[in-house]
Design an enzyme around this catalytic site. Structure first.
Site, PDB file in Angstrom:
ATOM      1  N   GLY A 187      43.734  12.021 -15.724  1.00  0.00           N
ATOM      2  CA  GLY A 187      44.405  12.077 -17.009  1.00  0.00           C
ATOM      3  C   GLY A 187      44.148  10.857 -17.859  1.00  0.00           C
ATOM      4  O   GLY A 187      44.997  10.460 -18.669  1.00  0.00           O
ATOM      5  N   GLY A 188      42.981  10.262 -17.698  1.00  0.00           N
ATOM      6  CA  GLY A 188      42.623   9.094 -18.493  1.00  0.00           C
ATOM      7  C   GLY A 188      42.384   9.444 -19.945  1.00  0.00           C
ATOM      8  O   GLY A 188      42.435  10.611 -20.354  1.00  0.00           O
TER       9      GLY A 188
ATOM     10  N   HIS B 153      23.609   0.715 -18.015  1.00  0.00           N
ATOM     11  CA  HIS B 153      24.971   1.054 -17.596  1.00  0.00           C
ATOM     12  C   HIS B 153      25.407   0.042 -16.550  1.00  0.00           C
ATOM     13  O   HIS B 153      24.605  -0.412 -15.736  1.00  0.00           O
ATOM     14  CB  HIS B 153      25.003   2.464 -16.995  1.00  0.00           C
ATOM     15  CG  HIS B 153      26.168   2.691 -16.074  1.00  0.00           C
ATOM     16  ND1 HIS B 153      26.056   2.592 -14.693  1.00  0.00           N
ATOM     17  CD2 HIS B 153      27.463   2.994 -16.339  1.00  0.00           C
ATOM     18  CE1 HIS B 153      27.239   2.825 -14.151  1.00  0.00           C
ATOM     19  NE2 HIS B 153      28.103   3.072 -15.115  1.00  0.00           N
TER      20      HIS B 153
END
Length: 302
Positions: free
Chosen positions: A260-261, A108
């Site tokens: 709100g992605g 990651h």
């Protein structure tokens, strides 16, 4: 007042996404990234790139986003309540790679810039990010290479930087409810602005550029190593820890959902297959037990 060059950061992040995707496609040798550009209703957007069912990579995503908002989400002001109510913009590249082979670790990485703005006040900005490695079957050579690459990326900014951000990574990627690390760590930093914009941006680039230098040689060494269903099932079990961390603790995931992605882009970090077994523990002396006893511990990998 420090002048911040948002366009320069955006140009770098887009080029970083291109470079990492190109190198991962070369290492996989079969699959390619599929790109989807998107726009966010509240402002901004990004480009999501996902690779699936490759020769090496089972599922991976390398995302770029640049989003705006009128009110900072709670996750962004939890540690800095004085910024509540400011408008913001955030941009970054975030990626997760889940290989087929259990001997190839999951990796990651994330590098980002956050700017909080209020009329009549100077903008408040900071950089953050890092990378970490999650092996299923640990390998000393791989862990040393990963951490040596991280150390070399940090060295131009001071000998104390790698130990500081290595410890921060160990502390951050820790599953408190399991009382165990997610993996063998790497680098993690946040709220970086005390060096000024130019030096902080240079550090972000050093971290971003060194990720593929740290990861690709590990993939190349392990991708053809034979494995059986035993190793595959253990990989799927350990992937459960990855899911638990991302959904419970990961700041990027929480921020993305609160702001709100695009949900599909935020959750592309989750593996395609995973399993949970009730109250499972490795057989003493087994290769699986070695992961817990020798790798999932606080350790100086250099």
């Amino acid at each position: 007042m420090t002048t911040i060059d948002i366009d320069a950061v955006k140009d770098y992040l887009l080029s970083l996404q291109d470079e990492i995707c190109a190198q991962l496609e070369q290492e996989d040798g079969q699959a390619v990234f599929i790109e989807e550009s998107w726009q966010r209703d509240g402002g901004g957007g990004g480009r999501t790139r996902v690779i699936t069912d490759g020769a090496v990579i089972e599922k991976g995503g390398v995302n770029f986003s640049h989003v705006f908002g009128e009110q900072m989400p709670p996750s962004a002001t939890a540690g800095r309540p004085e910024l509540a109510g400011r408008s913001y913009q955030a941009m970054g590249v975030s990626l997760v790679i889940h290989p087929h082979n259990p001997y190839v670790p999951t990796s990651h990485a994330n590098v980002r810039l956050f700017v909080a703005e209020k009329e009549g006040h100077d903008p408040v900005w900071w950089f953050g990010g890092g990378y970490d490695l999650t092996p299923y079957y640990g390998n000393e050579q791989d862990c040393q290479h990963w951490h040596q690459t991280a150390q070399q990326a940090c060295l131009p900014f001071g000998e104390e930087i790698y130990p500081k951000y290595k410890q921060w990574c160990d502390d951050y990627f820790y599953l408190k409810h399991r009382d165990e690390p997610r993996g063998v760590g790497g680098l993690f930093y946040d709220d970086l602005n005390e060096w000024g914009f130019d030096r902080s941006f240079a550090f972000m680039q050093a971290v971003g550029n060194s990720y593929i230098e740290a990861y690709r040689p590990i993939v190349a060494r392990r991708k053809a190593q034979p494995y059986s269903d035993r190793e595959r099932q253990f990989q799927l079990y350990r992937r459960g820890r990855y899911v638990e961390f991302n959904l419970v603790y990961d700041r990027g995931t929480v921020f993305g959902l609160q702001s709100g992605g695009r949900t599909e882009s935020i959750l592309m970090s989750l593996p395609p297959l995973v399993r949970w077994d009730y109250d499972w523990s490795p057989e003493p002396g087994s290769p699986e037990a070695v992961l817990y006893n020798h790798y999932l511990i606080a350790k100086d990998w250099l």
